[in-house]
Design a protein around this motif. Structure first.
Motif, PDB file in Angstrom:
ATOM      1  N   ALA A 160      -5.944   3.370   8.313  1.00 25.46           N
ATOM      2  CA  ALA A 160      -5.843   4.865   7.864  1.00 25.46           C
ATOM      3  C   ALA A 160      -5.721   4.995   6.423  1.00 25.46           C
ATOM      4  N   GLY A 161      -5.126   3.908   5.744  1.00 25.60           N
ATOM      5  CA  GLY A 161      -5.152   3.883   4.160  1.00 25.60           C
ATOM      6  C   GLY A 161      -6.294   3.826   3.416  1.00 25.60           C
ATOM      7  N   LEU A 162      -7.461   3.804   4.294  1.00 27.56           N
ATOM      8  CA  LEU A 162      -8.743   3.740   3.644  1.00 27.56           C
ATOM      9  C   LEU A 162      -9.283   5.242   3.541  1.00 27.56           C
ATOM     10  N   ALA A 163      -8.690   5.962   3.945  1.00 25.23           N
ATOM     11  CA  ALA A 163      -9.119   7.575   3.967  1.00 25.23           C
ATOM     12  C   ALA A 163      -8.980   7.984   2.360  1.00 25.23           C
ATOM     13  N   ARG A 164      -8.152   7.159   1.747  1.00 25.28           N
ATOM     14  CA  ARG A 164      -8.050   7.376   0.164  1.00 25.28           C
ATOM     15  C   ARG A 164      -9.128   6.807  -0.471  1.00 25.28           C
ATOM     16  N   ALA A 165      -9.855   6.074   0.100  1.00 26.56           N
ATOM     17  CA  ALA A 165     -11.127   5.263  -0.614  1.00 26.56           C
ATOM     18  C   ALA A 165     -12.173   6.203  -0.771  1.00 26.56           C
ATOM     19  N   THR A 166     -12.615   6.918  -1.734  1.00 23.66           N
ATOM     20  CA  THR A 166     -13.693   7.654  -2.025  1.00 23.66           C
ATOM     21  C   THR A 166     -14.745   6.549  -2.352  1.00 23.66           C
ATOM     22  N   PRO A 167     -15.997   6.954  -2.406  1.00 18.23           N
ATOM     23  CA  PRO A 167     -17.168   6.169  -2.947  1.00 18.23           C
ATOM     24  C   PRO A 167     -16.708   5.755  -4.623  1.00 18.23           C
ATOM     25  N   GLU A 168     -16.551   6.447  -5.192  1.00 15.58           N
ATOM     26  CA  GLU A 168     -16.114   6.253  -6.620  1.00 15.58           C
ATOM     27  C   GLU A 168     -14.981   5.446  -6.734  1.00 15.58           C
ATOM     28  N   SER A 175       0.929  -1.135   0.050  1.00 14.02           N
ATOM     29  CA  SER A 175      -0.146  -0.081   0.112  1.00 14.02           C
ATOM     30  C   SER A 175       0.885   1.203  -0.048  1.00 14.02           C
ATOM     31  N   GLU A 176       1.875   1.315   0.778  1.00 11.03           N
ATOM     32  CA  GLU A 176       2.630   2.395   0.878  1.00 11.03           C
ATOM     33  C   GLU A 176       3.652   2.550  -0.415  1.00 11.03           C
ATOM     34  N   ALA A 177       4.109   1.349  -0.982  1.00  4.95           N
ATOM     35  CA  ALA A 177       4.866   1.483  -2.095  1.00  4.95           C
ATOM     36  C   ALA A 177       3.894   2.146  -3.294  1.00  4.95           C
ATOM     37  N   ALA A 178       2.457   1.726  -3.411  1.00  5.93           N
ATOM     38  CA  ALA A 178       1.947   2.305  -4.484  1.00  5.93           C
ATOM     39  C   ALA A 178       1.437   3.685  -4.231  1.00  5.93           C
ATOM     40  N   ALA A 179       1.377   4.015  -2.972  1.00  2.00           N
ATOM     41  CA  ALA A 179       1.017   5.497  -2.770  1.00  2.00           C
ATOM     42  C   ALA A 179       2.193   6.311  -3.101  1.00  2.00           C
ATOM     43  N   ALA A 180       3.376   5.795  -3.001  1.00  2.00           N
ATOM     44  CA  ALA A 180       4.647   6.600  -3.225  1.00  2.00           C
ATOM     45  C   ALA A 180       4.789   6.749  -4.533  1.00  2.00           C
ATOM     46  N   LYS A 181       4.115   5.860  -5.304  1.00  2.00           N
ATOM     47  CA  LYS A 181       4.359   5.973  -6.814  1.00  2.00           C
ATOM     48  C   LYS A 181       3.078   6.718  -7.377  1.00  2.00           C
ATOM     49  N   GLY A 182       2.464   7.230  -6.655  1.00  2.00           N
ATOM     50  CA  GLY A 182       1.112   7.862  -7.110  1.00  2.00           C
ATOM     51  C   GLY A 182      -0.261   7.117  -7.400  1.00  2.00           C
ATOM     52  N   LEU A 183       0.041   5.839  -7.057  1.00  2.00           N
ATOM     53  CA  LEU A 183      -1.171   4.939  -7.491  1.00  2.00           C
ATOM     54  C   LEU A 183      -2.207   4.835  -6.418  1.00  2.00           C
ATOM     55  N   ASP A 184      -2.841   5.803  -5.971  1.00  2.00           N
ATOM     56  CA  ASP A 184      -3.702   5.824  -5.009  1.00  2.00           C
ATOM     57  C   ASP A 184      -4.963   4.821  -4.924  1.00  2.00           C
ATOM     58  N   ASP A 185      -5.427   4.536  -6.092  1.00  2.00           N
ATOM     59  CA  ASP A 185      -6.459   3.573  -6.262  1.00  2.00           C
ATOM     60  C   ASP A 185      -5.965   2.031  -5.998  1.00  2.00           C
ATOM     61  N   LEU A 186      -4.703   1.736  -6.368  1.00  2.00           N
ATOM     62  CA  LEU A 186      -4.104   0.532  -6.063  1.00  2.00           C
ATOM     63  C   LEU A 186      -3.323   0.503  -4.808  1.00  2.00           C
ATOM     64  N   SER A 187      -3.110   1.545  -4.140  1.00  2.00           N
ATOM     65  CA  SER A 187      -2.706   1.552  -2.679  1.00  2.00           C
ATOM     66  C   SER A 187      -4.027   1.168  -1.852  1.00  2.00           C
ATOM     67  N   VAL A 188      -5.113   1.778  -2.006  1.00  2.00           N
ATOM     68  CA  VAL A 188      -6.314   1.162  -1.452  1.00  2.00           C
ATOM     69  C   VAL A 188      -6.815  -0.192  -1.716  1.00  2.00           C
ATOM     70  N   LEU A 189      -6.550  -0.537  -3.012  1.00  2.00           N
ATOM     71  CA  LEU A 189      -6.750  -2.055  -3.216  1.00  2.00           C
ATOM     72  C   LEU A 189      -5.935  -3.222  -2.545  1.00  2.00           C
ATOM     73  N   ALA A 190      -4.554  -2.748  -2.223  1.00  7.15           N
ATOM     74  CA  ALA A 190      -3.866  -3.579  -1.172  1.00  7.15           C
ATOM     75  C   ALA A 190      -4.300  -3.550   0.184  1.00  7.15           C
ATOM     76  N   ILE A 191      -4.978  -2.632   0.734  1.00 10.53           N
ATOM     77  CA  ILE A 191      -5.833  -2.752   1.863  1.00 10.53           C
ATOM     78  C   ILE A 191      -7.159  -3.621   1.737  1.00 10.53           C
ATOM     79  N   LEU A 192      -7.707  -3.241   0.722  1.00  8.49           N
ATOM     80  CA  LEU A 192      -8.903  -3.954   0.775  1.00  8.49           C
ATOM     81  C   LEU A 192      -8.972  -5.441   0.268  1.00  8.49           C
ATOM     82  N   VAL A 193      -7.692  -5.870  -0.472  1.00  6.72           N
ATOM     83  CA  VAL A 193      -7.591  -7.254  -0.398  1.00  6.72           C
ATOM     84  C   VAL A 193      -7.091  -7.940   0.932  1.00  6.72           C
ATOM     85  N   TYR A 194      -6.466  -7.341   1.903  1.00  2.00           N
ATOM     86  CA  TYR A 194      -6.195  -7.856   2.910  1.00  2.00           C
ATOM     87  C   TYR A 194      -7.553  -8.058   3.926  1.00  2.00           C
TER      88      TYR A 194
END
Length: 396
Positions: A284-292, A135-154
């Motif tokens: 805390a990573g879910l703060a980036r998870a908008t409804p869309e 999640s942190e690695a994805a966020a560092a690359k600007g991949l916010d959608d996939l950063s949230v995906l890492a948390i959601l998968v877990y």
């Protein structure tokens, strides 16, 4: 009203506590992380400030410290003797993880793309640390959608893994109890623990610290020194191998040599606090998870989990058959990679209670299934997920 530190802390703990209560009430059928994640998402969409975890002081850099100490602690739980005895279980568990990787990185990659497959694969092996790393690695690359995906998968994987595991264990237990009742299988109670044993290591070179001197500070100091040495080693080698993997390996070595105690965070009474900090940081990573974003991630989320579980099942069953382990037991062992301990214990306990008519029958079933489930979860979640994350993080 502005949220202060104690208010933020209490709200976070209420969310975590509700997750635990629901999980206990449903006998782990509804995962606690799933419930808590839903509460956090609703909170972020309503009245939670985006920085609630930082306000509570449970965020960075404390969460990073928790990761270093917890992973090193996990390494100390490894008993070489027990792992050697359960080599078939370990082989099946690793085979299941390989099945996940093959499934997601081939079929999953075709449907959802390279980045989604790489970021989702390590969390799908069950580890909270792997989830945070990706999640942190994805966020560092600007991949916010996939950063949230890492948390959601877990968060979501256990919800699929629990009912399948329960079904496998009940089928395996039914076959075992039938053989036991017919006399086809003979069993005598064993006086041993099914958890990672506390026996003395033959590699120990440092004598135990006398109990009166082995205080909380001393225990944590020794663990801190090992974690510090691991991070320094990883840094000196330009992190060819992830510092988290090095922490795990240093924990194993240090425990075998007697440099640090087995399960030091439990001995010091610190495990719960550090785990709370780490879990709060995960959510805390879910703060980036908008409804869309959640709507957008729903298809890859469940698609990747289903593909990964199918790959896990195929490979683990094939390897189990070669090793003489039933397809139900092999798949159940592999599925522990989706959740680890304590759900693997709870699911086994529930299956034996449902099938046994006497205490002796229940002890028999527990003796046959529980060691495999515990070692399977320990191997996959504790070891494999961190190693895989350490490798995959370089592919983003």
């Amino acid at each position: 009203m502005e949220m202060n530190i104690i208010m933020a802390f209490t709200i976070i703990l209420i969310s975590l506590a509700i997750g635990d209560i629901v999980s206990t009430k449903t006998k782990a059928f509804v995962p606690s992380v799933f419930v808590t994640a839903v509460l956090f998402i609703i909170g972020f969409w309503t009245f939670f400030p985006q920085t609630i975890v930082d306000i509570s002081s449970l965020g960075m850099p404390g969460a990073l410290l928790a990761m270093y100490l917890l992973i090193t602690h996990m390494g100390t739980m490894m008993s070489v003797k027990e792992l050697v005895r359960q080599w078939k279980t370990i082989t099946i568990g690793v085979a299941g993880i390989i099945g996940v990787v093959l499934g997601v990185m081939t079929i999953g990659r075709l449907f959802f793309g390279w980045d989604a497959a790489v970021i989702a694969t390590p969390p799908l092996t069950g580890g909270i640390v792997a989830s945070i790393m990706m999640s942190e690695a994805a966020a560092a690359k600007g991949l916010d959608d996939l950063s949230v995906l890492a948390i959601l998968v877990y968060v979501a994987q256990g919800f699929i893994g629990y009912p399948i595991t329960a079904l496998c264990l009940k089928k395996e237990g039914t076959a075992l109890i039938r053989k036991y009742r017919s006399g086809e299988m003979v069993w005598e109670p064993k006086v041993e623990t099914v958890e990672v044993p506390e026996q003395k290591s033959k590699f120990r070179i440092i004598p135990p610290v006398p109990e009166k001197y082995n205080t909380t500070y001393v225990i944590l100091m020794r663990l801190g020194l090992v974690a510090w040495a691991a991070v320094a080693f990883a840094t000196a080698t330009n992190e060819i191998i992830s510092k988290f993997v090095i922490c795990l390996l240093f924990g194993v070595i240090a425990a075998e040599l007697g440099i640090v105690d087995r399960k030091p965070l439990n001995l010091s009474g610190s495990f719960g606090w550090l785990m709370t900090s780490l879990m709060a940081f995960v959510f805390a990573g879910l703060a980036r998870a908008t409804p869309e974003m959640v709507a957008k991630m729903a298809v890859p989320l469940f698609g990747i989990i289903i593909i990964g579980v199918i790959g896990m099942g195929i490979i683990s069953i094939i390897v189990g058959r070669v090793l003489g382990v039933s397809k139900e037991m092999a798949f159940a062992i592999a599925l522990t990679g989706l959740y680890g301990f304590p759900p693997n214990y709870i699911l086994t306990d529930e299956a034996t209670k449902a099938l046994a008519n006497t205490k002796e029958e229940r002890d028999f079933l527990m003796d046959q299934m529980l060691p495999r489930m515990l070692v399977g979860g320990f191997t996959t979640v504790t070891v494999a997920s961190v190693i895989i994350a350490g490798i995959f993080i370089k592919f983003i």
